[in-house]
Design an enzyme around this catalytic site. Structure first.
Site, short mmCIF file in Angstrom:
data_model
loop_
_atom_site.label_atom_id
_atom_site.label_comp_id
_atom_site.label_asym_id
_atom_site.label_seq_id
_atom_site.Cartn_x
_atom_site.Cartn_y
_atom_site.Cartn_z
N LYS A 158 1.10 -0.98 0.16
CA LYS A 158 0.17 -0.05 0.08
C LYS A 158 0.54 1.15 -0.10
CE LYS A 158 -4.00 -2.14 -0.18
NZ LYS A 158 -3.68 -3.21 -0.25
C1 LIG Z 1 -10.05 -3.17 -1.23
C2 LIG Z 1 -9.14 -3.47 -0.36
N1 LIG Z 1 -9.74 -4.15 0.56
C3 LIG Z 1 -9.28 -3.38 1.82
C4 LIG Z 1 -8.26 -4.86 1.98
C5 LIG Z 1 -8.09 -5.64 3.23
O1 LIG Z 1 -6.52 -4.88 3.42
P1 LIG Z 1 -5.33 -5.57 4.75
O2 LIG Z 1 -4.16 -5.89 4.02
O3 LIG Z 1 -5.04 -4.43 5.24
O4 LIG Z 1 -6.77 -6.39 5.43
C6 LIG Z 1 -7.54 -4.56 0.38
C7 LIG Z 1 -5.87 -5.33 0.54
O5 LIG Z 1 -5.60 -5.41 -0.57
C8 LIG Z 1 -7.84 -3.76 -0.28
O6 LIG Z 1 -7.67 -4.58 -1.73
#
Ligand SMILES: Cc1ncc(COP(=O)(O)O)c(C=O)c1O
Length: 397
Positions: free
Chosen positions: A195
């Protein structure tokens, strides 16, 4: 008898340009080492500092740092009181996390398609899917471009729904000049390794509602009474009450220290990604086989993802083969996303089928995410475009 010993063959090395690489400098390393030396590794002063700095950055009144955006989405839905049988509307064009948290609470994900020629969810379809069981809309600011927040928030207000924003891609993103983080009831950010700001794994909720923030904080540490994380310090007390069933979703000071150092360079990293996106946009104008989708003028894009759309009419190979050809030329890529309704979970549990959301399917079938990250050099940008040009030349119809 002939020797079976393999004769070493020397081939020219192709260095591989990874799809993503974090920009980690001495600042991040020093910050983490300081926490290691402090003797306190988990949630503590650094985490509180990161929450405060992040709140200032996005302009939010309350923030809670967590161990992922998935945890943030889960607790956001729990905080607004989502329970069994409730319906939550979200785009099919998203990652597993946005939908799975709805199942955690026994609620039902209701999927909607993208707008034509866009990866963003279609607000008109959102309105059509509202029933008397709908409790919330969960828009995803896909790739780092915000959804039509004005329209979605207005829709939510008219139907008495909550808005939980999945802003995993959207740091920093502006909608009509204002930073994403204060539009919906709760906004959820991700600090996963790829990210735009990373703590390795991590997440944050931002909200204007102090009760939501307090509920999320409590649920993130076993549902135990306020400031449980202080119980080993001079300010805290060993005594605590378990108020409800909670989770173990807290962020550590090691992650927060990394986050603070990354936040200090968040604007500079954005500047670099904007530069890369502009280079790609400009260079792609001369291609037949690859195009990009337009960006609305009233937004500021975080450029977490840069997606090219394959023009299959101009090429003799399909998207999957192009990914292989890019790999052969040393370029790492990804695809965002396989729409939720194409996965067995959604087909078996909810009855979705291929063909249900044609715009999302069309976008997905043509999508390739190119490398875009602050650690990329000018030479890296050229390598990506040269590889695409080479493929277009070799496989042009
Ligand atoms: C659109 C979206 N929402 C939520 C997430 C979840 O993030 P995390 O890996 O921090 O839980 C991601 C992860 O890539 C994502 O692309």
């Amino acid at each position: 008898m002939a020797s079976t010993k393999a004769v070493p063959v020397s081939l020219p090395e192709i260095s591989f340009l990874p799809y993503n690489r974090s920009l980690i400098g001495e600042e991040e390393i020093d910050a983490v080492v300081q926490v290691l030396r402090s003797g306190w590794l988990t949630t503590g002063a650094r985490t509180r500092e990161f929450e405060a700095a992040f709140a200032r950055y996005v302009g939010a009144s309350h923030t809670v740092a967590l161990n992922s955006c998935t945890a943030a989405l889960h607790l956001a839905l729990a905080a607004i009181g989502i329970r069994e049988g409730d319906e939550i509307i979200l785009p099919t064009m998203t990652f597993a996390a946005s939908g799975e948290v709805i199942f955690y609470l026994g609620a039902r994900p209701v999927l909607v398609d993208c707008l034509p020629n866009s990866f963003q969810l279609d607000p008109e379809q959102v309105e059509r899917k509202i029933t008397n069981r709908t409790r919330a809309i969960l828009p995803v600011h896909f790739a780092g471009a915000p959804c039509d927040l004005e329209r979605l928030c207005d829709l939510a207000k008219r139907h008495n729904l909550r808005v939980i924003e999945d802003a995993a891609h959207a740091l920093p993103t502006r909608y009509k000049g204002r930073m994403v983080g204060t539009f919906g009831d709760i906004t959820c950010f991700s600090f996963y390794a790829t990210k735009t700001l990373t703590t390795g794994e991590g997440g944050m909720v931002a909200t204007e509602n102090p009760e939501y923030a307090e509920t999320i904080r409590r649920l993130s540490l076993h549902g135990i009474s306020k400031d449980a994380w202080k119980r080993y310090s001079a300010e805290g007390s060993w005594r605590y009450d378990i108020l409800e069933v909670g989770y173990k979703y807290n962020m550590t000071d090691l992650q927060a220290a990394l986050g603070l150092a990354q936040l200090a360079k968040c604007d500079a990293m954005l500047e670099r990604r904007v530069y890369i996106a502009n280079c790609y946009d400009r260079l792609l104008q001369s291609f037949d086989g690859f195009t990009t989708l337009p960006v609305p003028p009233y937004i500021e894009h975080a450029w977490h993802l840069y997606i090219v759309q394959v023009n299959h009419e101009a090429l003799t190979i399909n998207r999957d083969r192009i990914i292989e050809e890019l790999k052969n030329r040393g370029i790492g890529t990804s695809v965002h996303f396989i729409p939720l309704h194409l996965h067995p979970l959604y087909q078996n549990r909810l009855g979705y089928r291929e063909g249900d959301f044609p715009n999302a399917e069309e976008r997905f079938s043509r999508a390739i995410s190119l490398p875009i990250y602050a650690a990329m050099s000018g030479e890296d940008i050229s390598r990506v475009m040269d590889a695409l040009a080479d493929i277009e030349h070799e496989f042009h119809r």
